[in-house]
Design an enzyme around this catalytic site. Structure first.
Site, PDB file in Angstrom:
ATOM      1  N   ASP A  49       0.504 -35.228  25.787  1.00 20.68           N
ATOM      2  CA  ASP A  49      -0.336 -36.423  25.936  1.00 20.68           C
ATOM      3  C   ASP A  49      -0.524 -37.096  24.582  1.00 20.68           C
ATOM      4  O   ASP A  49      -1.284 -36.631  23.742  1.00 20.68           O
ATOM      5  CB  ASP A  49      -1.706 -36.037  26.513  1.00 20.68           C
ATOM      6  CG  ASP A  49      -2.577 -37.273  26.737  1.00 20.68           C
ATOM      7  OD1 ASP A  49      -2.360 -37.964  27.738  1.00 20.68           O
ATOM      8  OD2 ASP A  49      -3.444 -37.559  25.886  1.00 20.68           O
ATOM      9  N   TYR A  54      -2.457 -42.870  18.468  1.00 24.36           N
ATOM     10  CA  TYR A  54      -2.433 -41.579  17.756  1.00 24.36           C
ATOM     11  C   TYR A  54      -1.392 -41.572  16.625  1.00 24.36           C
ATOM     12  O   TYR A  54      -1.329 -40.627  15.845  1.00 24.36           O
ATOM     13  CB  TYR A  54      -2.128 -40.416  18.705  1.00 24.36           C
ATOM     14  CG  TYR A  54      -3.082 -40.241  19.870  1.00 24.36           C
ATOM     15  CD1 TYR A  54      -4.274 -40.955  19.973  1.00 24.36           C
ATOM     16  CD2 TYR A  54      -2.789 -39.343  20.893  1.00 24.36           C
ATOM     17  CE1 TYR A  54      -5.123 -40.793  21.051  1.00 24.36           C
ATOM     18  CE2 TYR A  54      -3.634 -39.178  21.982  1.00 24.36           C
ATOM     19  CZ  TYR A  54      -4.795 -39.912  22.058  1.00 24.36           C
ATOM     20  OH  TYR A  54      -5.634 -39.749  23.141  1.00 24.36           O
ATOM     21  N   HIS A 112      -5.422 -47.412  27.801  1.00 22.83           N
ATOM     22  CA  HIS A 112      -6.248 -46.419  27.092  1.00 22.83           C
ATOM     23  C   HIS A 112      -7.745 -46.540  27.391  1.00 22.83           C
ATOM     24  O   HIS A 112      -8.477 -45.556  27.424  1.00 22.83           O
ATOM     25  CB  HIS A 112      -6.003 -46.550  25.585  1.00 22.83           C
ATOM     26  CG  HIS A 112      -6.213 -45.284  24.819  1.00 22.83           C
ATOM     27  ND1 HIS A 112      -5.424 -44.888  23.783  1.00 22.83           N
ATOM     28  CD2 HIS A 112      -7.147 -44.311  24.936  1.00 22.83           C
ATOM     29  CE1 HIS A 112      -5.850 -43.736  23.292  1.00 22.83           C
ATOM     30  NE2 HIS A 112      -6.904 -43.363  23.976  1.00 22.83           N
ATOM     31  N   GLN A 177      -7.447 -40.789  33.421  1.00 22.35           N
ATOM     32  CA  GLN A 177      -7.766 -39.796  32.388  1.00 22.35           C
ATOM     33  C   GLN A 177      -9.172 -40.048  31.860  1.00 22.35           C
ATOM     34  O   GLN A 177      -9.498 -41.168  31.468  1.00 22.35           O
ATOM     35  CB  GLN A 177      -6.738 -39.899  31.250  1.00 22.35           C
ATOM     36  CG  GLN A 177      -6.963 -38.850  30.173  1.00 22.35           C
ATOM     37  CD  GLN A 177      -5.948 -38.909  29.026  1.00 22.35           C
ATOM     38  OE1 GLN A 177      -6.331 -39.086  27.868  1.00 22.35           O
ATOM     39  NE2 GLN A 177      -4.679 -38.749  29.328  1.00 22.35           N
ATOM     40  N   SER A 247      -4.652 -28.493  20.064  1.00 19.37           N
ATOM     41  CA  SER A 247      -4.828 -27.619  18.912  1.00 19.37           C
ATOM     42  C   SER A 247      -3.650 -27.804  17.965  1.00 19.37           C
ATOM     43  O   SER A 247      -2.557 -28.153  18.401  1.00 19.37           O
ATOM     44  CB  SER A 247      -4.919 -26.144  19.325  1.00 19.37           C
ATOM     45  OG  SER A 247      -5.071 -25.346  18.163  1.00 19.37           O
ATOM     46  N   ARG A 252      -4.042 -20.587  18.804  1.00 16.35           N
ATOM     47  CA  ARG A 252      -4.883 -21.253  19.807  1.00 16.35           C
ATOM     48  C   ARG A 252      -4.033 -21.982  20.844  1.00 16.35           C
ATOM     49  O   ARG A 252      -4.381 -22.031  22.029  1.00 16.35           O
ATOM     50  CB  ARG A 252      -5.819 -22.247  19.135  1.00 16.35           C
ATOM     51  CG  ARG A 252      -6.912 -21.571  18.329  1.00 16.35           C
ATOM     52  CD  ARG A 252      -7.576 -22.596  17.457  1.00 16.35           C
ATOM     53  NE  ARG A 252      -8.804 -22.122  16.872  1.00 16.35           N
ATOM     54  CZ  ARG A 252      -9.598 -22.885  16.124  1.00 16.35           C
ATOM     55  NH1 ARG A 252      -9.282 -24.139  15.889  1.00 16.35           N
ATOM     56  NH2 ARG A 252     -10.705 -22.381  15.628  1.00 16.35           N
TER      57      ARG A 252
HETATM   58  N1  LIG Z   1      -7.945 -41.085  26.684  1.00 17.59           N
HETATM   59  C1  LIG Z   1      -8.799 -40.896  25.700  1.00 17.59           C
HETATM   60  O1  LIG Z   1      -9.602 -41.769  25.337  1.00 17.59           O
HETATM   61  C2  LIG Z   1      -8.831 -39.559  25.015  1.00 17.59           C
HETATM   62  C3  LIG Z   1      -9.908 -39.242  24.173  1.00 17.59           C
HETATM   63  C4  LIG Z   1      -9.928 -37.981  23.574  1.00 17.59           C
HETATM   64  C5  LIG Z   1      -8.895 -37.085  23.810  1.00 17.59           C
HETATM   65  N2  LIG Z   1      -7.838 -37.430  24.616  1.00 17.59           N
HETATM   66  C6  LIG Z   1      -6.708 -36.492  24.853  1.00 17.59           C
HETATM   67  O2  LIG Z   1      -7.200 -35.194  25.168  1.00 17.59           O
HETATM   68  C7  LIG Z   1      -6.758 -34.253  24.192  1.00 17.59           C
HETATM   69  C8  LIG Z   1      -7.803 -33.172  23.968  1.00 17.59           C
HETATM   70  O3  LIG Z   1      -9.063 -33.707  23.641  1.00 17.59           O
HETATM   71  P1  LIG Z   1      -9.773 -33.497  22.232  1.00 17.59           P
HETATM   72  O4  LIG Z   1      -8.721 -33.364  21.193  1.00 17.59           O
HETATM   73  O5  LIG Z   1     -10.781 -34.569  22.106  1.00 17.59           O
HETATM   74  O6  LIG Z   1     -10.613 -32.166  22.385  1.00 17.59           O
HETATM   75  P2  LIG Z   1     -10.446 -30.641  22.866  1.00 17.59           P
HETATM   76  O7  LIG Z   1      -9.065 -30.331  23.298  1.00 17.59           O
HETATM   77  O8  LIG Z   1     -11.588 -30.371  23.769  1.00 17.59           O
HETATM   78  O9  LIG Z   1     -10.779 -29.856  21.517  1.00 17.59           O
HETATM   79  C9  LIG Z   1      -9.949 -29.856  20.402  1.00 17.59           C
HETATM   80  C10 LIG Z   1     -10.692 -29.121  19.283  1.00 17.59           C
HETATM   81  O10 LIG Z   1     -10.895 -27.747  19.645  1.00 17.59           O
HETATM   82  C11 LIG Z   1     -10.264 -26.888  18.699  1.00 17.59           C
HETATM   83  N3  LIG Z   1      -9.639 -25.800  19.467  1.00 17.59           N
HETATM   84  C12 LIG Z   1      -8.521 -25.875  20.226  1.00 17.59           C
HETATM   85  N4  LIG Z   1      -8.266 -24.694  20.829  1.00 17.59           N
HETATM   86  C13 LIG Z   1      -9.251 -23.851  20.445  1.00 17.59           C
HETATM   87  C14 LIG Z   1      -9.522 -22.498  20.732  1.00 17.59           C
HETATM   88  N5  LIG Z   1      -8.743 -21.786  21.546  1.00 17.59           N
HETATM   89  N6  LIG Z   1     -10.604 -21.927  20.161  1.00 17.59           N
HETATM   90  C15 LIG Z   1     -11.411 -22.652  19.344  1.00 17.59           C
HETATM   91  N7  LIG Z   1     -11.201 -23.942  19.027  1.00 17.59           N
HETATM   92  C16 LIG Z   1     -10.128 -24.538  19.576  1.00 17.59           C
HETATM   93  C17 LIG Z   1      -9.258 -27.751  17.967  1.00 17.59           C
HETATM   94  O11 LIG Z   1      -9.085 -27.332  16.652  1.00 17.59           O
HETATM   95  P3  LIG Z   1      -7.620 -26.933  16.086  1.00 17.59           P
HETATM   96  O12 LIG Z   1      -6.704 -28.081  16.358  1.00 17.59           O
HETATM   97  O13 LIG Z   1      -7.870 -26.701  14.632  1.00 17.59           O
HETATM   98  O14 LIG Z   1      -7.204 -25.692  16.831  1.00 17.59           O
HETATM   99  C18 LIG Z   1      -9.935 -29.119  17.984  1.00 17.59           C
HETATM  100  O15 LIG Z   1     -10.882 -29.213  16.949  1.00 17.59           O
HETATM  101  C19 LIG Z   1      -6.478 -35.124  22.972  1.00 17.59           C
HETATM  102  O16 LIG Z   1      -5.666 -34.486  22.026  1.00 17.59           O
HETATM  103  C20 LIG Z   1      -5.841 -36.324  23.617  1.00 17.59           C
HETATM  104  O17 LIG Z   1      -4.501 -36.053  23.979  1.00 17.59           O
HETATM  105  C21 LIG Z   1      -7.808 -38.646  25.224  1.00 17.59           C
END
Ligand SMILES: NC(=O)c1ccc[n+]([C@@H]2O[C@H](COP(=O)([O-])OP(=O)(O)OC[C@H]3O[C@@H](n4cnc5c(N)ncnc54)[C@H](OP(=O)(O)O)[C@@H]3O)[C@@H](O)[C@H]2O)c1
Length: 291
Positions: A49, A54, A112, A177, A247, A252
């Site tokens: 994704d 990004y 988005h 999403q 991650s 992780r």
């Molecule tokens: N459409 C939108 O507006 C929108 C908005 C936000 C996100 N997204 C999508 O959703 C994806 C995920 O959302 P997100 O990045 O906001 O948050 P998330 O996946 O809930 O959390 C990511 C955070 O958690 C940490 N993490 C990952 N695995 C872990 C584990 N097993 N144990 C402890 N910590 C862990 C990561 O650090 P490390 O990387 O250091 O492991 C990072 O800081 C994004 O990458 C993007 O593709 C879309």
């Protein structure tokens, strides 16, 4: 519940399938993205994704192209950037995303966020419909739309059908999403999608790490001998959503996909859900139609 596996896929209204577990790359630095996506592919993720915003579509596309596997084995998502919606901008973005990624087609292109006004949203949607007809994009959808924006989209689809020559010419909404996790369940949106067979992707499924140690979460992790992150990914999968954990850490990345050797009970799925509405990312869903 049918048993889930790393290769579980969900059939979309477009007719294509989407792998249920995705890999998020928001805030993954472009210079690290190819390596990180390769780590994900090595443990079995096949769905990435990304988004124009990004700045790492190129690295994602490179990882897919250099994998040595057929293109069809991967699922790649990008998004039309928010705040510049409109027909021409979205049409141009599809071309840019194809060029950046170096891919022949994009599996899923999302708008988005709904910011851009009614005419901007309708124009952007029309451009995505045309991109599907041209074979440049396979499925289309929206992100961060509130129910008011979704209802409006249904009207736009009907209008486009009338304007463009009939049923199907308004496009098919396949995926939405949103930030969804136990502290932001978004029941109104989930019900809207369920009624129409629209697949729901859950972003920030790990709540960006802000809820570690919450009592029920900690207890369930202890009960199953899994991490709290793994319990949250499992909650999302068992709700029927498409979680997109992010991650940059190899261990992780592996752990977040190692969620198929335990199953929460229906009661535990419900018990995890709170009454809070506490998004940790942005929240365009509440924006008015003229924003
Ligand atoms: N459409 C939108 O507006 C929108 C908005 C936000 C996100 N997204 C999508 O959703 C994806 C995920 O959302 P997100 O990045 O906001 O948050 P998330 O996946 O809930 O959390 C990511 C955070 O958690 C940490 N993490 C990952 N695995 C872990 C584990 N097993 N144990 C402890 N910590 C862990 C990561 O650090 P490390 O990387 O250091 O492991 C990072 O800081 C994004 O990458 C993007 O593709 C879309």
């Amino acid at each position: 519940m049918a048993s889930l596996a790393l290769n579980t896929k969900i059939k979309l209204p477009s007719g294509y399938e989407i792998p249920q577990l995705g890999f998020g790359v928001y805030q993954t630095p472009p210079k690290d993205t190819e390596t990180v996506v390769n780590e994900a592919f090595a443990v079995g993720y096949i769905h990435v994704d990304s988004a124009a915003a990004y700045h790492n579509e190129a690295a994602c596309g490179k990882a897919i192209r250099k994998s040595g596997l057929p293109r069809e084995q991967f699922f790649f998502t990008s998004k039309v950037p928010p705040r510049a919606l409109g027909y021409q901008a979205a049409k141009d973005q599809v071309e840019k995303s194809l060029t950046e990624s170096g891919l022949q087609y994009i599996d899923l292109m999302l708008i988005h966020a709904p910011y851009g006004g009614s005419a901007g949203r309708k124009g952007a949607w029309k451009a995505l419909v045309e991109a599907v007809e041209a074979g440049k994009v396979r499925s289309i959808g929206v992100s961060n739309y509130g129910v008011q924006h979704l209802d409006e989209l249904e009207k736009h689809i009907a209008e486009l059908e009338a304007e463009r020559g009939g049923l199907g010419k308004g496009g098919v909404l396949s995926v939405g999403q949103w930030e969804i996790h136990p502290w932001c369940v978004r029941s109104d949106i989930a019900e809207w999608c369920a009624k129409r067979g629209v697949a729901v992707e859950a972003y920030s499924p790990l709540v960006r790490g802000r809820r570690w140690g919450e009592p029920t979460l900690r207890e369930l992790a202890g009960k199953y001998g899994k991490s709290e992150a793994q319990v949250l990914v499992r909650w999302s999968l068992q709700k029927g959503y498409i979680p997109l954990p992010k991650s940059v850490n190899a261990e992780r990345i592996r752990d977040n996909a190692d969620v198929y050797d335990f199953e929460l009970t229906l009661e535990e799925v419900a018990e995890l859900e709170s009454d809070e509405y506490a998004p940790v990312a942005w929240d365009p869903t509440t924006s008015p139609l003229d924003a």
